[in-house]
Design a protein around this motif. Structure first.
Motif, PDB file in Angstrom:
ATOM      1  N   SER A   1       0.832  -1.198   0.000  1.00 40.16           N
ATOM      2  CA  SER A   1       0.000   0.000   0.000  1.00 40.16           C
ATOM      3  C   SER A   1       0.866   1.247   0.000  1.00 40.16           C
TER       4      SER A   1
ATOM      5  N   LEU B   1      -5.481  -4.776   1.402  1.00 32.23           N
ATOM      6  CA  LEU B   1      -5.437  -3.385   0.951  1.00 32.23           C
ATOM      7  C   LEU B   1      -6.836  -2.788   1.023  1.00 32.23           C
TER       8      LEU B   1
ATOM      9  N   ASP C   1      -9.044   4.374  -1.385  1.00 34.75           N
ATOM     10  CA  ASP C   1      -7.920   5.147  -0.865  1.00 34.75           C
ATOM     11  C   ASP C   1      -7.393   6.014  -2.000  1.00 34.75           C
TER      12      ASP C   1
ATOM     13  N   ALA D   1      -5.090   4.406  -4.630  1.00 34.46           N
ATOM     14  CA  ALA D   1      -4.345   3.523  -3.730  1.00 34.46           C
ATOM     15  C   ALA D   1      -5.236   2.442  -3.137  1.00 34.46           C
TER      16      ALA D   1
ATOM     17  N   LYS E   1      -8.130  -0.980  -3.815  1.00 33.61           N
ATOM     18  CA  LYS E   1      -8.356  -2.119  -4.721  1.00 33.61           C
ATOM     19  C   LYS E   1      -9.447  -1.840  -5.746  1.00 33.61           C
TER      20      LYS E   1
END
Length: 317
Positions: free
Chosen positions: A104, A170, A174, A201, A203
């Motif tokens: 990440s 993850l 994000d 950032a 999935k």
């Protein structure tokens, strides 16, 4: 790069880490532990080489640059260890957590294969981003180099599960903001155009119509005084680790003082990314909203147009 330490993996992991330190730093003369991190059977994670994942380790000869070495205490080769061990579920969970954290941080998909090179001009290797030490074995001038069974069959067989497990950890939503040109001083209600660059950032892809760029104006008490959830639409889908530049109209809050302007992504029918994922990193900008009454005023002298210029005498200001 996943390793095993070929040590006991027993009930005193701290003593094992200390012994590895002495062997690597003193006996082998490396100055520190070669691995960036070590993990024990209880799931504890130890910093190995000082600096963690921000330094080059000494764990995979000729391939340490841009590589992160993670070693599980113990010996997991049923043919070379007596007795051979099985990695604990707790240890595997911690390895997946560690890989997810650094994936990440670096925006790397641990399930992805990539071609890597080294500074020595060796043939490139195409490997998973999460690979075993043995995957870096190769032939140089017809001779085997780096030949190793590490991390042992019992741990090597867990790599596919570790890749999927790290990816699953993850966050879904994000965002990382790489740049912006938000003004630092504005007037209440003023409209300006701001350019931003951001990366996914999480999935879940950002799909136009489902995810939009927005902002909130937050006062010194943490209250939202104004917001816009759809300031700008995406021009294309943005997948994990991809970026998009975008421009958005910004309407200044109708209050004065120093406010926090929070740029963030908004997922339709779900909410702000910062609310969906507390670890997300919205872009907070301090903006001073100026009271117009505090600005200096220009003085305009009366303008006299005489009868010589027109049939009327007009006084203006």
């Amino acid at each position: 790069v996943l390793h095993h330490t070929v040590t006991s993996g027993g009930s005193n992991p701290v003593a094992e880490v200390q012994a590895i330190y002495y062997y690597h730093a003193v006996t082998r003369g490396w100055g520190d532990i070669g691995y960036n991190y070590l993990v024990d059977a209880y799931g504890n994670i130890y910093e190995g080489r000082y600096g963690s994942d921000d330094v080059i380790g000494a764990h995979t000869a000729r391939w340490n640059t841009n590589a992160l070495g993670v070693a599980l205490l113990g010996c997991y080769d049923p043919d070379g260890c007596s007795p051979g061990q099985t990695p604990s579920a707790t240890a595997l969970d911690s390895i997946a957590d560690l890989v997810a954290w650094t994936a990440s941080r670096r925006l790397r998909d641990p399930r992805q294969a990539t071609t890597t090179t080294n500074p020595y001009g060796d043939p490139p290797l195409t490997l998973y981003r999460l690979a075993g030490h043995r995957d870096y074995s190769q032939y140089i001038d017809g001779q085997p180099y780096n030949a190793t069974a590490c991390p042992g069959d019992m741990l090597y067989g867990e790599l596919a599960t570790l890749r999927d497990g790290a990816w699953s950890r993850l966050p879904d939503d994000d965002a990382r903001f790489d740049g912006h040109d938000t003004p630092g001083r504005l007037l209440p209600g003023q409209v300006v155009t701001v350019s931003l660059s951001m990366r996914n950032a999480g999935k879940v892809p950002w799909t136009p119509g489902e995810v939009s760029l927005g902002y909130r104006w937050i006062d010194g008490l943490g209250n939202t005084v104004a917001e816009e959830i759809n300031a700008a639409a995406l021009s294309a889908q943005v997948d994990f680790a991809s970026s998009q530049a975008i421009t958005a109209p910004l309407v200044t809050a109708p209050v004065t003082g120093t406010l926090t302007l929070r740029w963030d992504l908004y997922r339709s029918e779900a909410g702000w990314f910062a609310d969906l994922n507390p670890a997300s990193e919205p872009l907070d900008v301090a903006v001073t909203v100026i009271d117009p009454a505090s600005l200096p005023h220009r003085l305009f002298l009366p303008l006299i147009i005489t009868e010589e210029d027109t049939e009327e005498t007009v006084t203006g200001s």
